[in-house]
Enzyme design. Structure first.
Site, PDB file in Angstrom:
ATOM      1  N   ARG A  59     -38.625  -2.742  12.887  1.00 17.88           N
ATOM      2  CA  ARG A  59     -39.822  -2.743  13.727  1.00 17.88           C
ATOM      3  C   ARG A  59     -39.776  -1.562  14.714  1.00 17.88           C
ATOM      4  O   ARG A  59     -40.781  -0.925  14.991  1.00 17.88           O
ATOM      5  CB  ARG A  59     -39.917  -4.050  14.513  1.00 17.88           C
ATOM      6  CG  ARG A  59     -39.876  -5.331  13.731  1.00 17.88           C
ATOM      7  CD  ARG A  59     -41.188  -5.631  13.011  1.00 17.88           C
ATOM      8  NE  ARG A  59     -41.447  -4.789  11.872  1.00 17.88           N
ATOM      9  CZ  ARG A  59     -40.802  -4.882  10.680  1.00 17.88           C
ATOM     10  NH1 ARG A  59     -39.844  -5.772  10.505  1.00 17.88           N
ATOM     11  NH2 ARG A  59     -41.126  -4.087   9.688  1.00 17.88           N
ATOM     12  N   GLN A  89     -49.380  -9.406  24.498  1.00 15.96           N
ATOM     13  CA  GLN A  89     -48.490 -10.170  23.632  1.00 15.96           C
ATOM     14  C   GLN A  89     -47.599  -9.243  22.804  1.00 15.96           C
ATOM     15  O   GLN A  89     -46.645  -9.694  22.183  1.00 15.96           O
ATOM     16  CB  GLN A  89     -49.313 -11.041  22.679  1.00 15.96           C
ATOM     17  CG  GLN A  89     -50.099 -12.146  23.354  1.00 15.96           C
ATOM     18  CD  GLN A  89     -51.024 -12.848  22.377  1.00 15.96           C
ATOM     19  OE1 GLN A  89     -52.076 -12.321  22.025  1.00 15.96           O
ATOM     20  NE2 GLN A  89     -50.634 -14.023  21.929  1.00 15.96           N
ATOM     21  N   ASN A  90     -47.928  -7.961  22.803  1.00 18.24           N
ATOM     22  CA  ASN A  90     -47.227  -7.007  21.943  1.00 18.24           C
ATOM     23  C   ASN A  90     -45.893  -6.578  22.552  1.00 18.24           C
ATOM     24  O   ASN A  90     -45.771  -6.442  23.767  1.00 18.24           O
ATOM     25  CB  ASN A  90     -48.112  -5.779  21.719  1.00 18.24           C
ATOM     26  CG  ASN A  90     -49.437  -6.140  21.088  1.00 18.24           C
ATOM     27  OD1 ASN A  90     -49.535  -7.123  20.356  1.00 18.24           O
ATOM     28  ND2 ASN A  90     -50.472  -5.365  21.372  1.00 18.24           N
ATOM     29  N   HIS A 107     -44.023 -11.238  25.615  1.00 23.39           N
ATOM     30  CA  HIS A 107     -43.065 -11.589  24.561  1.00 23.39           C
ATOM     31  C   HIS A 107     -41.908 -10.607  24.453  1.00 23.39           C
ATOM     32  O   HIS A 107     -41.212 -10.581  23.432  1.00 23.39           O
ATOM     33  CB  HIS A 107     -43.799 -11.706  23.223  1.00 23.39           C
ATOM     34  CG  HIS A 107     -44.808 -12.806  23.216  1.00 23.39           C
ATOM     35  ND1 HIS A 107     -45.924 -12.813  22.408  1.00 23.39           N
ATOM     36  CD2 HIS A 107     -44.879 -13.953  23.950  1.00 23.39           C
ATOM     37  CE1 HIS A 107     -46.636 -13.918  22.629  1.00 23.39           C
ATOM     38  NE2 HIS A 107     -46.017 -14.617  23.565  1.00 23.39           N
ATOM     39  N   GLY A 173     -58.063  -7.669  20.604  1.00 26.29           N
ATOM     40  CA  GLY A 173     -57.084  -7.671  19.523  1.00 26.29           C
ATOM     41  C   GLY A 173     -56.258  -8.923  19.396  1.00 26.29           C
ATOM     42  O   GLY A 173     -55.168  -8.884  18.826  1.00 26.29           O
ATOM     43  N   SER A 175     -56.392 -13.215  18.387  1.00 26.97           N
ATOM     44  CA  SER A 175     -57.181 -14.332  17.855  1.00 26.97           C
ATOM     45  C   SER A 175     -57.204 -15.508  18.821  1.00 26.97           C
ATOM     46  O   SER A 175     -57.890 -16.490  18.582  1.00 26.97           O
ATOM     47  CB  SER A 175     -56.601 -14.787  16.521  1.00 26.97           C
ATOM     48  OG  SER A 175     -55.271 -15.252  16.695  1.00 26.97           O
TER      49      SER A 175
END
Length: 233
Positions: A59, A89-90, A107, A173, A175
């Site tokens: 990653r 959240q990224n 996160h 971006g 949901s």
């Protein structure tokens, strides 16, 4: 000095996808190739440490080849006129590389490592590859600075505070399906406008405020949102 309006921005994987980064939940995303239980839990790290470390090395290598997109740049440019805080959240650093100066990572951060004993001991990693046997000064094995499934979200209270003080919230971006992060939208003060940018169908059931839904990909939608925000505020 006149007070700058406060904007809170909540971003998710769709923001980074436009820079070419793999997402987790799309039909062709990372979870189509990896099981959460194998690479993203404390138990996986204890059971099969090399596999987990390699997953995040890959990653990280992908991230180092990516670049911020026009949406990231548009957000950074808004700091000239607004007090803008990003809650993301990224785990990538694309917001920072675009020039945003106030970013809260719910996160964790991919380009950092932390002690497995003292979770407050956090260091940057040079390059993309972590040695699985690398240790912190306290003697513990280093781990990715990532919130695994089943772990608490240390920055959530700070994120709630940012959202609750905002004069406007932008959601992009995401949901709004990953909790507790998705519940941030419920912390906006009554009457505060909310702008949602997403080409799909995000779950906006928790939004009780005036809402503008921009059904566009992030880069295109953010340009429109930046104009709209200036009209509103």
């Amino acid at each position: 000095m006149e007070r700058k309006p406060k904007i809170a921005v909540f971003t998710g994987a769709g923001v980074s996808a436009e820079s070419g980064l793999s997402t987790f939940r799309d039909s062709d995303g990372l979870w189509a190739h990896y099981r959460i239980e194998d690479v993203c839990t404390p138990e996986a790290l204890a059971r099969n440490r090399p596999t987990v470390i390699e997953f995040y090395n890959l990653r990280r290598r992908e991230l180092l080849s990516a670049r911020p997109n026009a949406g990231h740049s548009a957000l950074a440019g808004m700091e000239e006129d607004f007090h803008l805080d990003i809650v993301t959240q990224n785990i990538d650093d694309l917001h920072e590389r675009a020039g945003s100066s106030r970013v809260v990572h719910l996160h964790g951060e991919l380009r950092k490592l932390q002690s497995t004993i003292d979770r407050n001991w956090i260091v940057p990693i040079e390059g993309w590859e972590q040695n699985p046997e690398e240790r912190a000064p306290d003697g513990s094995l280093l781990r990715p600075f990532v919130v695994f499934f089943g772990e608490s979200v240390p920055m959530f209270d700070r994120a709630c505070e940012i959202v609750s003080r905002a004069d406007l919230l932008i959601v992009a971006g995401t949901s709004l399906a990953v909790y507790p992060a998705a519940s941030l939208v419920s912390y906006v003060k009554v009457g505060i406008p909310v702008v949602v940018i997403d080409p799909g169908d995000p779950d906006i059931s928790l939004v009780r405020n005036p809402i503008t839904l921009i059904r566009k990909p992030f880069a295109e939608g953010m340009a429109r949102a930046a104009r709209l925000v200036r009209e509103i505020l």
